[in-house]
Design a protein around this motif. Structure first.
Motif, PDB file in Angstrom:
ATOM      1  N   VAL A 119       0.834  -1.201   0.000  1.00 57.52           N
ATOM      2  CA  VAL A 119       0.000   0.000   0.000  1.00 57.52           C
ATOM      3  C   VAL A 119       0.867   1.249   0.000  1.00 57.52           C
ATOM      4  O   VAL A 119       0.619   2.198  -0.743  1.00 57.52           O
ATOM      5  N   LYS A 120       1.919   1.233   0.816  1.00 61.25           N
ATOM      6  CA  LYS A 120       2.819   2.377   0.914  1.00 61.25           C
ATOM      7  C   LYS A 120       3.537   2.656  -0.414  1.00 61.25           C
ATOM      8  O   LYS A 120       3.736   3.808  -0.797  1.00 61.25           O
ATOM      9  N   LYS A 121       3.894   1.608  -1.133  1.00 57.54           N
ATOM     10  CA  LYS A 121       4.659   1.762  -2.371  1.00 57.54           C
ATOM     11  C   LYS A 121       3.796   1.965  -3.617  1.00 57.54           C
ATOM     12  O   LYS A 121       4.179   2.691  -4.523  1.00 57.54           O
ATOM     13  N   ILE A 122       2.641   1.329  -3.673  1.00 60.67           N
ATOM     14  CA  ILE A 122       1.832   1.363  -4.886  1.00 60.67           C
ATOM     15  C   ILE A 122       0.804   2.501  -4.871  1.00 60.67           C
ATOM     16  O   ILE A 122       0.667   3.237  -5.838  1.00 60.67           O
ATOM     17  N   VAL A 169      -5.640   1.776  -6.764  1.00 57.51           N
ATOM     18  CA  VAL A 169      -6.664   0.746  -6.831  1.00 57.51           C
ATOM     19  C   VAL A 169      -6.754   0.282  -8.288  1.00 57.51           C
ATOM     20  O   VAL A 169      -6.980   1.094  -9.193  1.00 57.51           O
ATOM     21  N   PHE A 170      -6.545  -1.009  -8.497  1.00 59.12           N
ATOM     22  CA  PHE A 170      -6.579  -1.602  -9.834  1.00 59.12           C
ATOM     23  C   PHE A 170      -7.782  -2.531  -9.951  1.00 59.12           C
ATOM     24  O   PHE A 170      -8.171  -3.164  -8.977  1.00 59.12           O
ATOM     25  N   ARG A 171      -8.325  -2.623 -11.158  1.00 58.32           N
ATOM     26  CA  ARG A 171      -9.294  -3.675 -11.457  1.00 58.32           C
ATOM     27  C   ARG A 171      -8.730  -4.479 -12.616  1.00 58.32           C
ATOM     28  O   ARG A 171      -8.351  -3.922 -13.639  1.00 58.32           O
ATOM     29  N   PHE A 172      -8.631  -5.771 -12.409  1.00 58.85           N
ATOM     30  CA  PHE A 172      -8.162  -6.666 -13.463  1.00 58.85           C
ATOM     31  C   PHE A 172      -9.380  -7.354 -14.073  1.00 58.85           C
ATOM     32  O   PHE A 172     -10.154  -7.993 -13.357  1.00 58.85           O
ATOM     33  N   ASP A 173      -9.536  -7.189 -15.378  1.00 57.14           N
ATOM     34  CA  ASP A 173     -10.594  -7.871 -16.118  1.00 57.14           C
ATOM     35  C   ASP A 173      -9.928  -9.060 -16.798  1.00 57.14           C
ATOM     36  O   ASP A 173      -9.191  -8.893 -17.770  1.00 57.14           O
ATOM     37  N   ILE A 174     -10.161 -10.246 -16.271  1.00 55.91           N
ATOM     38  CA  ILE A 174      -9.481 -11.450 -16.748  1.00 55.91           C
ATOM     39  C   ILE A 174     -10.312 -12.091 -17.861  1.00 55.91           C
ATOM     40  O   ILE A 174     -11.460 -12.480 -17.653  1.00 55.91           O
ATOM     41  N   VAL A 175      -9.700 -12.203 -19.035  1.00 57.52           N
ATOM     42  CA  VAL A 175     -10.382 -12.690 -20.230  1.00 57.52           C
ATOM     43  C   VAL A 175     -10.004 -14.144 -20.506  1.00 57.52           C
ATOM     44  O   VAL A 175      -8.832 -14.513 -20.427  1.00 57.52           O
ATOM     45  N   LYS A 176     -11.034 -14.931 -20.798  1.00 63.80           N
ATOM     46  CA  LYS A 176     -10.828 -16.327 -21.171  1.00 63.80           C
ATOM     47  C   LYS A 176     -11.733 -16.619 -22.361  1.00 63.80           C
ATOM     48  O   LYS A 176     -12.932 -16.325 -22.306  1.00 63.80           O
ATOM     49  N   LYS A 177     -11.169 -17.158 -23.420  1.00 61.94           N
ATOM     50  CA  LYS A 177     -11.922 -17.471 -24.642  1.00 61.94           C
ATOM     51  C   LYS A 177     -12.674 -16.260 -25.179  1.00 61.94           C
ATOM     52  O   LYS A 177     -13.828 -16.345 -25.573  1.00 61.94           O
ATOM     53  N   LYS A 224      -4.297   0.929  -1.912  1.00 60.47           N
ATOM     54  CA  LYS A 224      -4.324   2.333  -1.542  1.00 60.47           C
ATOM     55  C   LYS A 224      -4.847   2.526  -0.115  1.00 60.47           C
ATOM     56  O   LYS A 224      -4.501   3.477   0.552  1.00 60.47           O
ATOM     57  N   ASN A 225      -5.680   1.609   0.332  1.00 60.52           N
ATOM     58  CA  ASN A 225      -6.376   1.771   1.609  1.00 60.52           C
ATOM     59  C   ASN A 225      -6.026   0.665   2.602  1.00 60.52           C
ATOM     60  O   ASN A 225      -5.903  -0.500   2.208  1.00 60.52           O
ATOM     61  N   GLY A 226      -5.878   1.047   3.867  1.00 61.64           N
ATOM     62  CA  GLY A 226      -5.629   0.079   4.939  1.00 61.64           C
ATOM     63  C   GLY A 226      -4.421  -0.790   4.672  1.00 61.64           C
ATOM     64  O   GLY A 226      -3.356  -0.309   4.298  1.00 61.64           O
ATOM     65  N   ALA A 227      -4.611  -2.104   4.835  1.00 66.83           N
ATOM     66  CA  ALA A 227      -3.533  -3.061   4.589  1.00 66.83           C
ATOM     67  C   ALA A 227      -3.643  -3.658   3.187  1.00 66.83           C
ATOM     68  O   ALA A 227      -2.953  -4.602   2.857  1.00 66.83           O
ATOM     69  N   GLY A 228      -4.550  -3.095   2.380  1.00 65.52           N
ATOM     70  CA  GLY A 228      -4.751  -3.596   1.028  1.00 65.52           C
ATOM     71  C   GLY A 228      -5.688  -4.785   1.027  1.00 65.52           C
ATOM     72  O   GLY A 228      -5.916  -5.415   2.054  1.00 65.52           O
ATOM     73  N   LYS A 229      -6.273  -5.046  -0.148  1.00 63.79           N
ATOM     74  CA  LYS A 229      -7.145  -6.214  -0.261  1.00 63.79           C
ATOM     75  C   LYS A 229      -7.279  -6.620  -1.721  1.00 63.79           C
ATOM     76  O   LYS A 229      -7.081  -5.822  -2.628  1.00 63.79           O
TER      77      LYS A 229
END
Length: 111
Positions: A12-15, A18-26, A38-43
């Protein structure tokens, strides 16, 4: 997630993003993941297409695994179209730092 548990506050401190990964398959999005460094301990959690993030990254499942294992350079992946990015491009540049920290925290993680 194991890497996040081990080094969440450091990530969190370094990055600071907030990212969203849209994972594509087929050719279709199979899963959406929110990575809050970005927030707290990250999740990391599953999310919806409408979930807001500063940087959205659309990538195939195979290339996502390569990215997280450090076997695919994020900038090269973007320039070749293997990764599509919406939102803050500067945050996308932090992907390389993120993948290094993930590998340091959980080098044997199963993706």
């Amino acid at each position: 997630q194991n890497g996040l548990k081990a080094q969440g506050p450091e990530l969190v401190k370094k990055i600071k993003a907030v990212f969203r990964f849209d994972i594509v398959k087929k050719g279709k999005v199979a899963k959406y993941w929110l990575v809050d460094l970005k927030n707290g301990a990250g999740k990391v959690e599953g999310c919806q297409k409408t979930t807001k993030a500063e940087c959205c990254i659309k990538v195939s499942d195979a290339n996502f695994i390569k990215l997280m294992r450090g076997k695919l350079n994020p900038m090269m992946a973007y320039s070749t179209g293997a990764v599509k990015i919406k939102g803050n491009m500067m945050l996308a540049m932090k992907l390389q730092k993120l993948t290094k920290l993930v590998m340091k925290a959980a080098p044997q993680a199963k993706l």
